[in-house]
Enzyme design. Structure first.
Site, PDB file in Angstrom:
ATOM      1  N   GLU A 162      52.916  65.055  24.794  1.00  0.00           N
ATOM      2  CA  GLU A 162      53.707  65.006  26.126  1.00  0.00           C
ATOM      3  C   GLU A 162      53.974  63.732  26.165  1.00  0.00           C
ATOM      4  O   GLU A 162      53.209  62.902  26.302  1.00  0.00           O
ATOM      5  CB  GLU A 162      53.258  65.548  26.971  1.00  0.00           C
ATOM      6  CG  GLU A 162      53.824  65.728  28.482  1.00  0.00           C
ATOM      7  CD  GLU A 162      53.165  66.278  29.823  1.00  0.00           C
ATOM      8  OE1 GLU A 162      52.012  66.697  29.512  1.00  0.00           O
ATOM      9  OE2 GLU A 162      53.798  66.107  30.862  1.00  0.00           O
ATOM     10  N   ARG A 167      38.377  69.122  19.861  1.00  0.00           N
ATOM     11  CA  ARG A 167      38.926  67.669  20.212  1.00  0.00           C
ATOM     12  C   ARG A 167      37.802  66.746  19.989  1.00  0.00           C
ATOM     13  O   ARG A 167      36.661  66.879  19.936  1.00  0.00           O
ATOM     14  CB  ARG A 167      39.490  67.792  21.626  1.00  0.00           C
ATOM     15  CG  ARG A 167      38.365  67.546  22.629  1.00  0.00           C
ATOM     16  CD  ARG A 167      38.910  68.006  23.938  1.00  0.00           C
ATOM     17  NE  ARG A 167      39.472  66.628  24.520  1.00  0.00           N
ATOM     18  CZ  ARG A 167      40.502  66.560  24.929  1.00  0.00           C
ATOM     19  NH1 ARG A 167      41.714  67.531  24.933  1.00  0.00           N
ATOM     20  NH2 ARG A 167      41.074  65.328  25.104  1.00  0.00           N
ATOM     21  N   LYS A 188      45.099  61.168  28.620  1.00  0.00           N
ATOM     22  CA  LYS A 188      46.247  60.413  28.891  1.00  0.00           C
ATOM     23  C   LYS A 188      46.358  60.269  30.410  1.00  0.00           C
ATOM     24  O   LYS A 188      46.677  59.121  31.003  1.00  0.00           O
ATOM     25  CB  LYS A 188      47.663  61.058  28.415  1.00  0.00           C
ATOM     26  CG  LYS A 188      48.036  60.484  27.262  1.00  0.00           C
ATOM     27  CD  LYS A 188      49.469  60.792  26.996  1.00  0.00           C
ATOM     28  CE  LYS A 188      49.539  61.980  26.093  1.00  0.00           C
ATOM     29  NZ  LYS A 188      50.230  62.986  26.822  1.00  0.00           N
TER      30      LYS A 188
HETATM   31  P1  ATP Z   1      46.916  64.963  29.039  1.00  0.00           P
HETATM   32  O1  ATP Z   1      45.611  64.244  29.356  1.00  0.00           O
HETATM   33  O2  ATP Z   1      48.224  64.351  29.734  1.00  0.00           O
HETATM   34  O3  ATP Z   1      46.880  66.403  28.727  1.00  0.00           O
HETATM   35  P2  ATP Z   1      46.577  64.848  26.233  1.00  0.00           P
HETATM   36  O4  ATP Z   1      45.557  63.762  25.951  1.00  0.00           O
HETATM   37  O5  ATP Z   1      45.987  66.164  26.266  1.00  0.00           O
HETATM   38  O6  ATP Z   1      47.252  64.238  27.541  1.00  0.00           O
HETATM   39  P3  ATP Z   1      48.875  65.631  24.769  1.00  0.00           P
HETATM   40  O7  ATP Z   1      50.177  64.948  24.856  1.00  0.00           O
HETATM   41  O8  ATP Z   1      48.914  66.767  25.736  1.00  0.00           O
HETATM   42  O9  ATP Z   1      47.794  64.592  25.224  1.00  0.00           O
HETATM   43  O10 ATP Z   1      48.437  65.983  23.284  1.00  0.00           O
HETATM   44  C1  ATP Z   1      49.119  65.789  22.234  1.00  0.00           C
HETATM   45  C2  ATP Z   1      48.251  66.673  21.163  1.00  0.00           C
HETATM   46  O11 ATP Z   1      47.171  65.803  20.787  1.00  0.00           O
HETATM   47  C3  ATP Z   1      47.958  68.075  21.354  1.00  0.00           C
HETATM   48  O12 ATP Z   1      47.931  68.964  20.610  1.00  0.00           O
HETATM   49  C4  ATP Z   1      46.414  67.897  21.617  1.00  0.00           C
HETATM   50  O13 ATP Z   1      45.862  69.168  21.355  1.00  0.00           O
HETATM   51  C5  ATP Z   1      46.088  66.668  20.791  1.00  0.00           C
HETATM   52  N1  ATP Z   1      44.896  66.004  21.646  1.00  0.00           N
HETATM   53  C6  ATP Z   1      44.970  65.360  22.685  1.00  0.00           C
HETATM   54  N2  ATP Z   1      43.454  64.768  22.885  1.00  0.00           N
HETATM   55  C7  ATP Z   1      42.881  65.072  21.746  1.00  0.00           C
HETATM   56  C8  ATP Z   1      41.608  64.625  21.277  1.00  0.00           C
HETATM   57  N3  ATP Z   1      40.833  64.053  22.082  1.00  0.00           N
HETATM   58  N4  ATP Z   1      41.325  64.862  20.080  1.00  0.00           N
HETATM   59  C9  ATP Z   1      41.977  65.661  19.087  1.00  0.00           C
HETATM   60  N5  ATP Z   1      43.131  65.922  19.514  1.00  0.00           N
HETATM   61  C10 ATP Z   1      43.922  65.557  20.805  1.00  0.00           C
END
Ligand code: ATP
Ligand code: MG
Length: 552
Positions: A76, A311, A321
């Site tokens: 996002e 994750r 984020k």
């Molecule tokens: P927010 O905190 O805004 O939800 P986010 O860190 O989850 O942000 P996204 O943009 O929603 O970020 O994530 C993009 C992709 O990265 C998604 O497929 C998510 O599952 C993956 N992702 C996010 N954080 C992790 C993490 N810590 N480890 C592995 N994959 C991740």
């Protein structure tokens, strides 16, 4: 098994052979097993591809999909990528590469209030910096959820007409209150059974901007008593009079992420939709959406499938984020690339290489078990990535002029040290040899690997006064060690250091000088002190003349 010769994007630089290389056979994991099984069963064999991503009627007229699998990385654009995203990027792009597939970069831009162009550019920059690309045969597979707003809306109307969705006039608080709990079922909305035509007319009015934010919402009609709360009539569209960074003011209703995501995957012909574990409970809704739309003829099977992995949680590090955004927007840090942040931009500024981050992600493996990774693993990956390529320097800060009285006349000997102590036969760095009093004084320095790869230690003997000594018969090494030490303490320290150092870094490199004995105590009682530069290189100088120790 995947064909490892297929490389849709430029091959990555191999990392240190002692550890692992990105070119080596990938370690197996449950996702690879799943993909192997899907390919064996031919589940995704008969797929059509008609770019750009398109609904069933266009796709059916397309050509067979040249990609054996399709994955996607769906950020996002509401902030900069962090180290957690790197795991998802390496996984999605890596699987596509290994299975002769294609990985799409897709921006999930369904929340206009938080999303900005700046974040889109920063994300593109970081994915490229990590070494991944989404262009195949001249086609760029970079997409946006907002590209599908029209199709999503069309599908929403189809669901309403089929009785799978309705417009609810409850407020957000009322919806929350009637949703039930983990132990109690929810209760039906009074608007749940309103005629489809009425819902359709209201949905069109919602789109036309006739209602203020939050006045009503479109909900899926599933089951308010479902044990999975995500299936209790989730919201599909909400009203938001907000300007979108791509579509401007064209829309005032925006799809919820859980509704848009499966549709985006299906339109793009994604085969394996890989996401983090927190989406596991959303999977039944993901499947419900796709199955209803396929029944209505809006999507063409085979449908995408969602698979979850754990994750990345890194010790002492925030990987959200949203929280990082708060740190940046409230000026607790110096922007998104502040080196203290675990953003990829911050890590890049701190000196992390893309190879080290890929190596780190490779070492993490993929599993469904939640865990916390020690920060040291990331640091070690950087050391291992830099080790074979880091430039090493040997400095003589306070040189001692030695006159070797029995050095053969006219003999010139190059003096050099390997650039990388693990590859002594590789490139070497030369030092000037000095001639003195008609004789050649041969100097030698040994680089010694400490725990940090870019750190080297030069042991030197320095003095401002000329000293005469005889060259040893077996070796012309004139370097000596002293540091407020006696022969015994020096040897003891050296032995302790050897015991602490892994054997591989202790192994003497071919051609390296034999261990240097300590000078006799009498020669080194005053003025011997270790002097350190602010850099990692350390020179130990001895300001007194050192006679050639016996036994040389
Ligand atoms: P927010 O905190 O805004 O939800 P986010 O860190 O989850 O942000 P996204 O943009 O929603 O970020 O994530 C993009 C992709 O990265 C998604 O497929 C998510 O599952 C993956 N992702 C996010 N954080 C992790 C993490 N810590 N480890 C592995 N994959 C991740
Ligand atoms: Mg998220």
């Amino acid at each position: 098994m995947p064909d490892s010769s297929f490389r849709p994007f430029p091959p990555q630089r191999p990392v240190h052979p002692r550890t692992m290389t990105t070119d080596s056979a990938p370690a197996s994991n449950f996702l690879r097993t799943l993909i192997d099984n899907d390919l064996k069963s031919g589940r995704y064999q008969d797929r059509q591809w008609a770019p750009p991503p398109s609904p069933a009627e266009v796709r059916r007229a397309g050509a067979p999909d040249p990609a054996r699998i399709r994955t996607r990385f769906p950020p996002e654009p509401n902030g900069y990528l962090h180290i957690g995203h790197a795991k998802s990027i390496c996984l999605n792009f890596g699987l596509a590469r290994d299975y002769q597939g294609i990985c799409h970069l897709r921006f999930d831009d369904t929340n206009p209030e938080k999303e900005e162009d700046e974040y889109v550019h920063a994300i593109i920059d970081m994915v490229r910096w990590l070494g991944f690309d989404w262009t195949h045969d001249g086609v760029e597979h970079c997409y946006y959820a907002s590209d599908y707003f029209e199709t999503l809306y069309r599908y929403a109307e189809a669901l309403v007409r089929a009785g799978h969705a309705y417009v609810d006039e409850q407020s957000a608080d009322e919806m929350r209150a009637t949703r039930g709990t983990l132990t109690e079922p929810g209760t039906n909305s009074p608007w749940r059974d309103r005629p489809a035509d009425e819902s359709l007319a209201l949905l069109r009015d919602m789109r036309a901007g006739k209602f203020p934010d939050g006045r009503m919402a479109l909900r899926a009609r599933i089951d308010m008593a479902s044990p999975n709360i995500n299936l209790r009539d989730p919201v599909l569209y909400r009203i938001r009079h907000a300007t979108h960074h791509r579509t401007g003011d064209a829309w005032c209703i925006y799809p919820m992420y859980a509704w848009a995501h499966p549709v985006e995957d299906a339109l793009e012909g994604i085969t394996h939709s890989i996401c983090t574990l927190e989406f596991e409970d959303q999977r039944p809704f993901y499947d419900w959406i796709l199955e209803r739309l396929a029944e209505l003829g809006e999507l063409a099977p085979p449908l995408p499938r969602q698979h979850e992995f754990a994750r990345l949680n890194l010790s002492y590090v925030v990987t959200s984020k949203r929280k990082l955004r708060q740190l940046v927007l409230e000026h607790h840090v110096d922007g998104w690339d502040d080196p203290r942040l675990p953003t990829l931009a911050g890590l890049r500024r701190r000196g992390y290489t893309p190879g080290s981050i890929r190596l780190f992600c490779e070492r993490l493996g993929v599993s469904k078990a939640d865990s916390r990774i020690d920060y040291g693993i990331l640091e070690q990956a950087l050391r291992d990535d830099l080790d074979p390529v880091a430039a090493r320097a040997v400095a003589v800060l306070d040189p001692l002029k030695l006159v070797i009285t029995n050095f053969p006349e006219g003999l010139e000997e190059p003096c050099s040290a390997p650039l990388n102590p693990h590859e002594p036969d590789g490139a070497r760095r030369s030092f000037p040899s000095r001639a003195s009093s008609g004789s050649s004084a041969t100097t030698s320095a040994r680089t010694r690997r400490r725990n940090t790869s870019a750190c080297s230690r030069a042991i030197w003997c320095g003095s401002s006064t000329a000293t005469s000594c005889a060259a040893p018969a077996a070796s012309r090494t004139t370097a000596a060690r002293s540091s407020r030490c006696t022969p015994n303490t020096c040897r003891t320290r050296a032995a302790a250091r050897r015991a602490r150092t892994p054997s591989r870094s202790r192994a003497p490199s071919p051609g390296s000088a034999r261990p240097m004995p300590c000078p006799p105590r009498s020669a080194c009682t005053t003025g011997c002190s270790p002097s350190r530069t602010p850099t990692a290189a350390t020179a130990i100088s001895c300001r007194r003349s050192i006679p050639t120790p016996a036994g040389w």
